[in-house]
Design an enzyme around this catalytic site. Structure first.
Site, mmCIF file in Angstrom:
data_model
loop_
_atom_site.group_PDB
_atom_site.id
_atom_site.type_symbol
_atom_site.label_atom_id
_atom_site.label_comp_id
_atom_site.label_asym_id
_atom_site.label_seq_id
_atom_site.Cartn_x
_atom_site.Cartn_y
_atom_site.Cartn_z
ATOM 1 N N ASP A 75 -156.525 5.607 25.151
ATOM 2 C CA ASP A 75 -157.779 6.199 25.598
ATOM 3 C C ASP A 75 -158.846 5.115 25.751
ATOM 4 O O ASP A 75 -158.994 4.243 24.875
ATOM 5 C CB ASP A 75 -158.226 7.247 24.570
ATOM 6 C CG ASP A 75 -159.543 7.884 24.911
ATOM 7 O OD1 ASP A 75 -159.608 8.584 25.927
ATOM 8 O OD2 ASP A 75 -160.512 7.676 24.154
ATOM 9 N N GLU A 109 -155.731 3.989 29.943
ATOM 10 C CA GLU A 109 -156.811 4.645 30.679
ATOM 11 C C GLU A 109 -157.779 3.512 30.995
ATOM 12 O O GLU A 109 -158.523 3.066 30.107
ATOM 13 C CB GLU A 109 -157.493 5.732 29.847
ATOM 14 C CG GLU A 109 -158.573 6.455 30.621
ATOM 15 C CD GLU A 109 -159.336 7.472 29.772
ATOM 16 O OE1 GLU A 109 -159.758 8.497 30.328
ATOM 17 O OE2 GLU A 109 -159.515 7.236 28.567
#
Length: 717
Positions: free
Chosen positions: A352, A388
């Site tokens: 993330d 990401e």
């Protein structure tokens, strides 16, 4: 809470490994804190009585001790002493019970109370330290020893080019599944239940990407509104599986249950990828609670503002940023990754806001220590690594800029494909790159097409059904006056906002969903499906359901679109059976010897000729044919033999009116078999579906997949 400080013998123990480790007769405890002046180990008995033990030994800034007779199941925490000077970044307060960052299991919930905060809640955060004991309101670590029987576990080890990712929430997957026993719904055991595993297998996905399963807690601002953090991007423990997802309790049983889930998925040929949040923690900004790292060594774990060390540098939008530049923080991250691979048998990670991990000072650095350590690690470098590739800081959008070994969530793929099907006049130039693996992003540094994880939807945003049903987000239930969530979604509601009984609008929405899915699964790269999109799942227009732990987010298995499910199964099966659709090398556009002039990749205009320079820059062009020659595949099988496949023509028409296209003839093809069309609810065209080269009308907003036929092996009527 009753407490006592006991003068019991605490053996010196060892500074390594960090955490709590049982050796059969006792447990060694080790905690890193560079600035602490003293550390108390706090053990809790079954009645909640707290026993404090001062750790007398420090080695290389690690406080450690061994307690004979302490074993698995023991609940524990730490109280860390040191200066209270928030202006200098020092937030030590021994009245706060702190979770061991290396705890293998966590027990207990977080309860909203002023004692959670190290500063006095009725004053400034730089004011006096709060004197209240936080122990009754915070979770504790659990000493764990798990001898799970991994015998027979076989990692699927699916190649990237064969991978189809299914992003799924552990709880939301089965909370409403009628085939899963009620006691197992919403748990690791529920995800491993045959009723759900069979769905994954029938769908044809090869990997589940689990939304965060590291133990997390809810933010105070959500608790004040009577909501909770559902997605889980608020990590408290990087080594502990989230306790609430266990059907067997939280005394360490969650570790065994998680492992059983992984083993069951592996047995079905499905890899397990974890969405991990190493960029920030649940402790938030300067006003947030003191739960673990903030009270153990605030300046040692977090990036503090250089001008005001009472504040945090926030590249994550969540209040704080872990300081991966520091060796001890980087070591914790790597220890966690290795643990989940070696002990929990997971197959990869999706990072993330990965750009935040790559910031050496201010800019995102491709040569940062984070990349160096990951690349040289003999364990972590061998599993699937997905970034990401952005954060919320300046210069944080880094799609295409991660180094080899890494695949990336391709945000440009999502944006381009959405624009095309929403009717934006963007032409086909960028679409061509996205359909063929995004060579403009990933080729220059030696990466392959599978560096691109292609997606149209994800947990964050509209579901696929909502993408074609709503133009405006409907996030009022989140309690933020609809200010949260993305406002520019590159979507189209097909002419009516929200649900409708109009059969024409319903049919158009169904076709648009199929168009988006077909584009995704016929693109070179790694496709990612969002759980429930194959079933027609809706969130009622909420495009930021991070705090909706209810029917808004859970998959409704009683409202399944059977035709759509059949369509997706057909589409995934076609992809699996056609190597030309999942190539391991980028297309060259070169002529293939012995074929009479065909190319491995060619692009056709509606009139039948190959696209011209003017066509590539025509923003009004909404129709394109992508020809993929199966005789030009550039990778080999395991024995080194060239791979040869059927050839295909993907005919994509995003315009609102029918269009006549000229299907190319020799040498490209002697005829075509229509194997999939988005104009039909299940994708299966009526028979006969064989057409000759020449003019043919393509319906509005339709994708065709045509298999190329060649004489004498194929007959064309």
């Amino acid at each position: 809470m009753r407490t006592t400080s006991e003068d019991v013998e605490v053996w010196p123990g060892s500074p390594a490994p960090l955490g709590a480790h049982w050796d059969g007769t006792g447990t060694n405890f080790a905690l890193w804190s560079a600035g602490a002046t003293a550390v108390d180990l706090c053990l809790f008995d079954d009645g909640g009585f707290e026993h404090r033990h001062r750790l007398q030994e420090t080695t290389h800034q690690v406080w450690h001790g061994r307690l004979p007779g302490i074993g698995p199941g023991q609940r524990y925490g730490y109280r860390v002493h040191g200066p209270w000077d928030p202006g200098a970044g020092h937030r030590w307060n021994p009245e706060k019970l702190l979770l061991d960052p290396y705890a293998r299991a966590v027990d207990g919930d977080l309860s909203l109370h002023p004692a959670l905060f190290a500063y006095r809640a009725d004053g400034p955060d730089t004011g006096p330290a709060d004197p209240r004991d936080s122990a009754p309101y915070v979770p504790r670590g659990v000493v764990v020893h798990d001898s799970f029987p991994w015998d027979g576990d076989r990692r699927p080890a699916t190649s990237w080019s064969d991978t189809v990712v299914y992003e799924v929430h552990v709880k939301g997957a089965t909370m409403r599944h009628p085939g899963v026993p009620p006691a197992l719904r919403g748990t690791y055991a529920g995800l491993a239940h045959p009723a759900f595993v069979e769905h994954l297998v029938s769908l044809g996905v090869t990997a589940v990407e689990l939304l965060p399963v590291h133990h997390f807690v809810s933010e105070p601002h959500l608790l004040r509104r009577g909501l909770t953090n559902y997605w889980g991007y608020n990590t408290l423990g990087y080594f502990a599986p989230h306790a609430a997802y266990s059907s067997a309790g939280s005394g360490g049983a969650q570790v065994t249950e998680f492992k059983a889930m992984v083993k069951a998925l592996h047995a079905a040929g499905i890899e397990v990828v974890l969405d991990v949040v190493y960029n920030h923690t649940a402790e938030g900004d300067h006003t947030g609670p003191s739960l673990s790292l903030k009270g153990i060594d605030n300046p040692g774990y977090y990036r503090l503002n250089g001008e005001n060390r009472a504040r945090y540098t926030d590249y994550t939008g969540c209040g704080n940023t872990l300081d991966v530049r520091r060796p001890q923080v980087l070591a914790m991250l790597m220890d966690s990754l290795r643990y989940w691979v070696t002990e929990m048998h997971v197959d990869g990670f999706r990072f993330d806001l990965a750009a935040a991990l790559a910031r050496s000072f201010h800019d995102v650095d491709r040569l940062s220590a984070f990349f160096d350590v990951v690349h040289q690690d003999p364990v972590v470098s061998q599993v699937k690594l997905i970034a990401e590739p952005w954060d919320v800081g300046e210069g944080g959008y880094q799609v295409g800029n991660f180094p080899p070994l890494w695949t990336e969530w391709n945000g440009r793929y999502r944006d381009t494909v959405r624009d095309v099907w929403a009717g934006s006049h963007v032409g086909v130039r960028d679409l061509a790159y996205r359909l063929t693996g995004s060579s403009d992003l990933y080729r220059s540094d030696g990466r392959r097409p599978f560096a691109s994880v292609n997606f149209v939807t994800a947990h964050d945003g509209f579901t696929l059904t909502d993408l074609v049903t709503y133009e405006r987000k409907r996030n009022e239930a989140n309690g933020e006056d609809n200010r949260d969530g993305e406002s520019h979604n590159r979507n189209w509601n097909c002419g009516v906002e929200g649900p409708t009984d109009d059969p024409e609008v319903q049919a158009l929405r169904g076709r648009q969903v199929r168009n988006l899915l077909t584009t995704l699964l016929l693109s070179t790269g790694v496709p990612m499906l969002t759980a429930g999109d194959e079933l027609g799942r809706t969130q009622g227009g909420n495009n930021n359901a991070y705090c909706q732990d209810n029917e808004v987010s859970w998959i409704d298995w009683d409202a399944v679109d059977g035709d759509l499910l059949a369509f997706v199964r057909r589409l995934v099966r076609l992809r699996h059976d056609a190597p030309v659709l999942r190539q391991e090398a980028f297309f060259e556009g070169h002529e293939i010897p012995g074929t009479g002039g065909t190319r491995d990749l060619a692009w056709f205009a509606p009139g039948g000729g190959q696209l011209t320079t003017a066509d590539w820059f025509d923003t009004g062009l909404q129709t394109v044919g992508m020809y993929l020659d199966g005789r030009g595949i550039r990778h080999r099988d395991e024995r080194g033999r060239p791979v040869v496949d059927d050839s295909y023509l993907v005919q994509l028409h995003a315009g609102p009116e029918p269009v006549t296209v000229q299907l190319p003839g020799a040498p490209w093809s002697d005829g075509y078999e229509l194997v999939l069309s988005t104009e039909y609810p299940t994708g299966a065209p009526p028979r006969p579906a064989v057409v000759a080269p020449g003019p043919i009308e393509v319906p509005p907003r339709t994708v065709w997949l045509l298999r190329v036929l060649r004489r004498p092996h194929d007959q064309v009527s």
